[in-house]
Design a protein around this motif. Structure first.
Motif, short mmCIF file in Angstrom:
data_model
loop_
_atom_site.label_atom_id
_atom_site.label_comp_id
_atom_site.label_asym_id
_atom_site.label_seq_id
_atom_site.Cartn_x
_atom_site.Cartn_y
_atom_site.Cartn_z
N LEU A 126 0.84 -1.22 0.00
CA LEU A 126 0.00 0.00 0.00
C LEU A 126 0.87 1.26 0.00
O LEU A 126 0.63 2.21 -0.77
N MET A 127 1.89 1.27 0.84
CA MET A 127 2.77 2.45 0.93
C MET A 127 3.58 2.61 -0.35
O MET A 127 3.77 3.72 -0.84
N THR A 128 4.07 1.50 -0.88
CA THR A 128 4.86 1.57 -2.12
C THR A 128 3.98 2.07 -3.27
O THR A 128 4.39 2.94 -4.05
N LEU B 19 5.65 12.07 -0.30
CA LEU B 19 6.11 11.61 1.02
C LEU B 19 4.95 10.85 1.68
O LEU B 19 3.85 11.38 1.77
N VAL B 20 5.22 9.61 2.09
CA VAL B 20 4.19 8.82 2.77
C VAL B 20 4.68 8.51 4.18
O VAL B 20 5.78 7.95 4.34
N VAL B 21 3.88 8.91 5.18
CA VAL B 21 4.33 8.80 6.57
C VAL B 21 3.14 8.57 7.52
O VAL B 21 2.14 9.25 7.40
N LEU C 12 -2.27 7.19 7.94
CA LEU C 12 -1.22 7.18 6.92
C LEU C 12 -1.41 8.43 6.06
O LEU C 12 -2.44 8.58 5.40
N ILE C 13 -0.43 9.32 6.12
CA ILE C 13 -0.53 10.62 5.43
C ILE C 13 0.36 10.63 4.19
O ILE C 13 1.50 10.18 4.23
N LYS C 14 -0.22 11.16 3.10
CA LYS C 14 0.57 11.34 1.88
C LYS C 14 0.66 12.83 1.57
O LYS C 14 -0.36 13.52 1.49
#
Ligand code: SAM
Length: 214
Positions: free
Chosen positions: A69-71, A171-173, A184-186
Motif C-alpha cells: 500500500l505504501m509503495t 512523502l508517505v508517513v 497514513l498521510i501522503k
C-alpha cells in the motif's frame, strides 16, 4: 527454504490483488522479493501470513499489504531516487529497489542496519544503501528525492523530509498520537512552498524516534 515461491504467489493474489493493490510494478516486486530471508529463522514459517513479525530490538517487519500500500502510494514508475526512514529488516527497501533506480534507507538501530545490509547483499540487491542514523533529519547530501517513505510513526509530518522532496515528489508517513493507532498521510510537493495532503487511512506502526519524531 523450499516451497516459499508458491506461498509468495498466494500472498500476492489473496492479500494484495484481492484488496486494492493494482499497480503492476508493485505486484511484480512483491512477487519477486523473498520475504522469508528478511525474517528471523524461528518466524519464517509465517513469512507469507499478512502480518508484521518481530525482527529484534523491539521492532517489526511490516505486514506485506501495508508495504504494498505504501509503495503504491509513492507512484513509482521506475528511475526514481527514493529515501526510506526505518530500514528495519531491509524488506521494504528491497521492494522499493525492484522498482526505483536508487534507494537510501536509514535505520537508527545499528544491529538492524548491519543485518539489513547483509541480507540485501546476499540477495544480490545492489541499488539499496543502508545508513545508520536518525532518519527524521532525512539525507541532505542525496536530496532532493522523488519519493520518501517513513515506516515508523511520528507525532507530525517531519518538516525536514518535506523539504527534501523534489517538486511533484511524494512523502508517505504514518502520523499519530501516543499508542499504536495512526493515520497514513501522503504529502505531495506541488511547488516550492506548496504541499498537498491526503489521508490514506488508519495504520499501526512502531514509533519514529528522533529529532523530528518522539
Ligand atoms: N521497513 C521495515 C522492514 O521492511 O522491515 C519495517 C521497519 S519497522 C516497522 C520501523 C523501523 O523504523 C524500526 O526498525 C525502527 O528502529 C526504525 N526507526 C524508528 N525511528 C527511526 C528514525 N528516526 N530513524 C531511522 N529509523 C527509525
Amino acid at each position: 527454504m523450499g516451497g516459499f515461491a508458491k506461498e509468495r504467489g498466494r500472498m500476492v493474489e489473496r492479500h494484495l490483488k484481492a484488496r486494492d493493490i493494482s499497480d503492476p510494478k508493485v505486484l511484480a516486486a512483491m512477487g519477486k522479493v523473498r520475504r522469508e530471508v528478511f525474517i528471523p529463522e524461528q518466524f519464517r514459517i509465517n513469512a507469507y501470513a499478512d502480518r508484521p513479525l518481530p525482527i529484534g530490538e523491539g521492532q517489526t517487519i511490516s505486514q506485506p499489504y501495508i508495504v504494498a500500500l505504501m509503495t503504491q502510494a509513492l507512484e513509482l514508475k521506475g528511475g526514481e531516487t527514493v529515501l526510506e526512514i526505518g530500514a528495519g529488516s531491509g524488506y521494504a527497501a528491497a521492494i522499493l529497489g525492484k522498482i526505483a533506480d536508487q534507494v537510501f534507507t536509514i535505520e537508527r538501530h545499528q544491529p538492524l542496519a548491519d543485518l539489513a545490509r547483509k541480507t540485501l547483499k546476499a540477495e544480490g540487491i545492489k541499488n539499496v544503501t543502508v545508513i545508520c542514523g536518525d532518519g527524521t533529519k532525512g539525507l541532505e547530501k542525496e536530496a532532493p528525492f522523488d519519493a520518501i517513505v517513513a515506516t515508523a510513526a511520528g507525532p507530525k509530518v517531519p518538516e525536514t523530509l518535506k523539504k527534501q522532496l523534489k517538486i511533484s515528489g511524494r512523502l508517505v508517513v504514518p502520523v499519530g498520537g501516543a499508542g499504536y493507532f495512526q493515520r497514513l498521510i501522503k504529502i505531495t510537493r506541488t511547488a516550492e512552498d506548496k504541499f498537498e495532503q491526503a489521508d490514506l487511512g488508519g495504520v499501526s506502526f512502531v514509533p519514529l524516534i528522533g529529532e523530528e519524531g518522539y
